[in-house]
Design an enzyme around this catalytic site. Structure first.
Site, PDB file in Angstrom:
ATOM      1  N   GLU A 212     -17.912  17.460   4.103  1.00  0.00           N
ATOM      2  CA  GLU A 212     -16.408  18.141   2.685  1.00  0.00           C
ATOM      3  C   GLU A 212     -17.601  18.320   1.600  1.00  0.00           C
ATOM      4  OE1 GLU A 212     -12.417  16.759   3.429  1.00  0.00           O
ATOM      5  OE2 GLU A 212     -12.037  18.711   4.631  1.00  0.00           O
TER       6      GLU A 212
ATOM      7  N   GLN B  91      -3.220  12.264   8.799  1.00  0.00           N
ATOM      8  CA  GLN B  91      -2.186  12.876   9.556  1.00  0.00           C
ATOM      9  C   GLN B  91      -1.061  11.854  10.269  1.00  0.00           C
ATOM     10  OE1 GLN B  91      -2.101  16.308  12.759  1.00  0.00           O
ATOM     11  NE2 GLN B  91      -3.897  15.986  12.114  1.00  0.00           N
TER      12      GLN B  91
ATOM     13  N   GLY C 132       0.781  -1.630  -0.264  1.00  0.00           N
ATOM     14  CA  GLY C 132       0.206  -0.400  -0.391  1.00  0.00           C
ATOM     15  C   GLY C 132       0.854   1.388  -0.150  1.00  0.00           C
TER      16      GLY C 132
ATOM     17  N   GLY D  97      -0.342   4.390   0.242  1.00  0.00           N
ATOM     18  CA  GLY D  97      -1.155   5.792   0.206  1.00  0.00           C
ATOM     19  C   GLY D  97      -0.669   6.630   1.621  1.00  0.00           C
TER      20      GLY D  97
HETATM   21  C1  LIG Z   1     -12.897  11.483   1.286  1.00  0.00           C
HETATM   22  C2  LIG Z   1     -11.838  11.955   2.393  1.00  0.00           C
HETATM   23  C3  LIG Z   1     -11.911  13.138   3.304  1.00  0.00           C
HETATM   24  C4  LIG Z   1     -10.886  12.435   4.358  1.00  0.00           C
HETATM   25  N1  LIG Z   1     -10.059  13.915   4.637  1.00  0.00           N
HETATM   26  C5  LIG Z   1      -9.523  14.176   5.618  1.00  0.00           C
HETATM   27  C6  LIG Z   1      -8.848  14.611   6.042  1.00  0.00           C
HETATM   28  O1  LIG Z   1      -9.659  16.011   6.389  1.00  0.00           O
HETATM   29  N2  LIG Z   1      -7.370  14.664   6.815  1.00  0.00           N
HETATM   30  C7  LIG Z   1      -7.331  13.782   7.279  1.00  0.00           C
HETATM   31  O2  LIG Z   1      -6.170  14.178   8.105  1.00  0.00           O
HETATM   32  N3  LIG Z   1      -7.767  12.520   7.390  1.00  0.00           N
HETATM   33  C8  LIG Z   1      -8.819  12.264   5.966  1.00  0.00           C
HETATM   34  N4  LIG Z   1      -9.289  11.349   6.063  1.00  0.00           N
HETATM   35  C9  LIG Z   1      -8.920  10.093   6.189  1.00  0.00           C
HETATM   36  C10 LIG Z   1      -7.568   9.664   4.847  1.00  0.00           C
HETATM   37  O3  LIG Z   1      -7.531   9.758   3.584  1.00  0.00           O
HETATM   38  C11 LIG Z   1      -6.969   8.180   5.328  1.00  0.00           C
HETATM   39  O4  LIG Z   1      -7.204   8.464   7.148  1.00  0.00           O
HETATM   40  C12 LIG Z   1      -5.632   8.104   5.004  1.00  0.00           C
HETATM   41  O5  LIG Z   1      -5.864   7.485   3.652  1.00  0.00           O
HETATM   42  C13 LIG Z   1      -4.926   6.790   5.824  1.00  0.00           C
HETATM   43  O6  LIG Z   1      -4.534   6.243   5.218  1.00  0.00           O
HETATM   44  P1  LIG Z   1      -3.427   5.425   4.131  1.00  0.00           P
HETATM   45  O7  LIG Z   1      -1.922   4.743   4.402  1.00  0.00           O
HETATM   46  O8  LIG Z   1      -4.175   4.284   5.720  1.00  0.00           O
HETATM   47  O9  LIG Z   1      -4.298   4.815   3.563  1.00  0.00           O
HETATM   48  P2  LIG Z   1      -4.802   4.900   2.092  1.00  0.00           P
HETATM   49  O10 LIG Z   1      -3.979   6.604   2.074  1.00  0.00           O
HETATM   50  O11 LIG Z   1      -5.900   4.650   1.835  1.00  0.00           O
HETATM   51  O12 LIG Z   1      -3.590   3.958   1.272  1.00  0.00           O
HETATM   52  C14 LIG Z   1      -4.097   2.892   1.281  1.00  0.00           C
HETATM   53  C15 LIG Z   1      -3.135   2.939  -0.039  1.00  0.00           C
HETATM   54  O13 LIG Z   1      -3.089   1.209  -0.583  1.00  0.00           O
HETATM   55  C16 LIG Z   1      -4.020   0.672  -1.592  1.00  0.00           C
HETATM   56  N5  LIG Z   1      -4.236  -0.446  -1.764  1.00  0.00           N
HETATM   57  C17 LIG Z   1      -5.727  -1.118  -0.727  1.00  0.00           C
HETATM   58  N6  LIG Z   1      -6.250  -2.342  -1.134  1.00  0.00           N
HETATM   59  C18 LIG Z   1      -5.276  -2.783  -1.943  1.00  0.00           C
HETATM   60  C19 LIG Z   1      -4.349  -4.073  -2.918  1.00  0.00           C
HETATM   61  N7  LIG Z   1      -5.634  -4.973  -1.681  1.00  0.00           N
HETATM   62  N8  LIG Z   1      -3.552  -3.985  -3.084  1.00  0.00           N
HETATM   63  C20 LIG Z   1      -2.740  -3.225  -3.427  1.00  0.00           C
HETATM   64  N9  LIG Z   1      -2.764  -1.835  -3.343  1.00  0.00           N
HETATM   65  C21 LIG Z   1      -4.097  -1.420  -1.822  1.00  0.00           C
HETATM   66  C22 LIG Z   1      -4.456   1.773  -1.937  1.00  0.00           C
HETATM   67  O14 LIG Z   1      -4.547   1.518  -3.532  1.00  0.00           O
HETATM   68  C23 LIG Z   1      -3.947   3.039  -1.628  1.00  0.00           C
HETATM   69  O15 LIG Z   1      -2.843   3.482  -2.407  1.00  0.00           O
HETATM   70  C24 LIG Z   1      -9.905  11.233   4.655  1.00  0.00           C
HETATM   71  C25 LIG Z   1     -11.133   9.827   4.188  1.00  0.00           C
HETATM   72  C26 LIG Z   1     -12.018  10.301   3.299  1.00  0.00           C
HETATM   73  C27 LIG Z   1     -12.226   9.074   2.326  1.00  0.00           C
END
Ligand SMILES: Cc1cc2nc3c(=O)[nH]c(=O)nc-3n(C[C@H](O)[C@H](O)[C@H](O)COP(=O)(O)OP(=O)(O)OC[C@H]3O[C@@H](n4cnc5c(N)ncnc54)[C@H](O)[C@@H]3O)c2cc1C
Length: 408
Positions: free
Chosen positions: A173, A319, A15, A17
């Site tokens: 939002e 964050q 992942g 993200g």
């Molecule tokens: C619409 C929206 C608005 C938001 N606004 C805010 C905000 O203003 N401030 C804030 O702090 N948080 C916000 N959040 C929450 C924040 O976006 C998440 O907490 C954050 O993205 C989590 O980060 P992560 O690295 O865990 O996952 P993600 O950023 O979701 O990254 C996960 C990655 O894994 C990849 N992935 C998933 N499953 C698979 C798989 N099976 N195989 C390969 N790749 C895969 C995805 O493509 C992605 O690139 C918001 C969320 C949403 C949905």
């Protein structure tokens, strides 16, 4: 993963993200070329700012601007990027199965993010749009545009009604962004603006539970001014193709609208949930070093992890995810170099801002309540700060958010 050199520790990051990308970039900055064999696997070859998906869904941010290709930020001499879908994690074999091949690791970082949580509400999976990925946001944009165009033929008012399930951050939002753009959308389609409506339905007494009553009230007034209809204290019991059934004070009511958006909650990844790793709805309870209690070679960051401070579980945010990513990157680099990791992970909450359209918002930054253009400015600053952390000033200038003032 090429496995020519077995002596070099293999770090596999699932992942890319907020969490996974920060792990990868911290390792890229810290380690030399031959200190580890680092592989990042993601199902797309680009990263996107999830925090801006509501803008993509309304068309105020183009998909082109939202995509950040990994090849532009990762150094291929240090990190191998593989575009693959992760299917299974086998911790006892230290192996991950993806759609095309299998990968072995010495250290694994699980950063697969979130999935919308529909809490078993009937029809919510099938009939609602979600803001869960860039592609999902684009699907929603297309649908809204099509429904508004359809209206000119069907004259069905429900084509112009968008129902948003949820009154938390994501839903508000999105609803606000849509409400600020409705005038333009109606003008393009030759529709009277007063006929179109955005309706937000929430279970709690007030919107935006992350903020105090005062900020939530300010946000409520701003949304009402934009014409958003807010229905609070209402439990969504069923979603249908063209309506939502809600229950208030024991009485059920059907609310009609041909576009339904689900923003009422998130859970961890399905891959985690279906693995043998102990988890609760796709989220793994981690130790103070963000490792799995069962398998210390597995680190979990972002929305897949359940992190607590003083027994309070932190809400999943970008964050928090980025800070976890930084921590694990440093931790792994130290581990590989035989240095002791002395500090536990500690979340530093710098603030939260909820945008209400491009030029308005509410939020708390370093403990101070903000609203209006200042909040919008801070929101953009937070987004740009993320871009800076992954690609420096060049990335900020190419992909950054700068407009935060009203033209009048
Ligand atoms: C619409 C929206 C608005 C938001 N606004 C805010 C905000 O203003 N401030 C804030 O702090 N948080 C916000 N959040 C929450 C924040 O976006 C998440 O907490 C954050 O993205 C989590 O980060 P992560 O690295 O865990 O996952 P993600 O950023 O979701 O990254 C996960 C990655 O894994 C990849 N992935 C998933 N499953 C698979 C798989 N099976 N195989 C390969 N790749 C895969 C995805 O493509 C992605 O690139 C918001 C969320 C949403 C949905």
């Amino acid at each position: 993963m090429t496995q020519e050199n077995k002596q070099i520790p293999r770090i596999l990051i699932l992942g890319g993200g907020y969490g996974g990308l920060r792990v990868a970039l911290t390792l890229q900055e810290t380690l030399g070329e031959n200190e580890a064999q680092i592989t990042l696997i993601n199902k797309h070859d680009y990263h996107y700012q999830t925090t801006l998906l509501h803008k993509v869904a309304i068309g105020t941010l183009s998909a082109r601007k939202a995509r950040i290709y990994y090849r532009k930020i990762l150094n291929p001499r240090k990190i191998t990027f593989i575009k693959e879908k992760v299917l299974e994690i086998h911790p006892t074999e230290k192996r991950v199965i993806c759609s095309r091949s299998g990968y072995c690791y010495d250290y694994l970082v699980v950063a697969l993010g979130f999935k919308p949580e529909t809490f078993g509400v009937k029809g919510a999976d099938k009939f609602t749009y979600k803001l869960s990925s860039l592609n999902a946001a684009l699907k929603l944009t297309k649908n809204i545009e099509n429904k508004f165009k359809d209206y000119t033929l069907t004259q069905d008012y429900n084509d112009l009604r968008v129902i948003v399930c949820g009154t938390g951050f994501t839903s508000i939002e999105f609803a606000a962004e849509l409400a600020t753009q409705l005038g333009d959308l109606c003008e393009i389609c030759g529709i009277n603006r007063d006929v179109a409506q955005v309706i937000c339905i929430g279970r709690s007494e007030r919107i935006l539970p992350v903020f105090d009553d005062k900020l939530a009230d300010i946000a409520t007034q701003k949304l009402l001014k934009l014409g958003v209809k807010l229905i609070t204290n209402a439990k969504v019991v069923e979603c249908k193709e063209n309506s939502v059934i809600v229950e208030r004070d024991g009485i059920q009511e059907e609310i009609f609208g041909n576009t339904i958006v689900w923003g009422a909650g998130v859970r961890g990844s399905d891959v985690v949930q279906n693995s043998s790793l102990q988890n609760k709805r796709g989220r793994i309870n981690v130790d103070p070093s963000l490792r799995s209690f069962e398998y210390p070679e597995i680190f979990v960051v972002g929305d897949c992890a359940e992190v607590k401070s003083k027994d309070v579980i932190h809400a999943p945010t970008a964050q928090l995810s980025a800070q976890m990513g930084d921590y694990v990157g440093v931790y792994l680099a130290n581990l590989l170099r035989g240095k002791k990791n002395e500090k536990d992970f500690k979340f530093i909450h710098r603030g939260t801002v909820c945008s209400i359209g491009h030029t308005d918002g509410v939020g708390v930054v370093f403990g101070k309540n903000l609203q209006g253009e200042l909040a919008a400015f801070m929101k953009n600053t937070i987004e740009n700060r993320w871009l800076f952390s992954i690609g420096g000033f060049k990335m900020v200038f190419r992909k950054g958010q700068f407009r935060y003032r009203t033209s009048n």
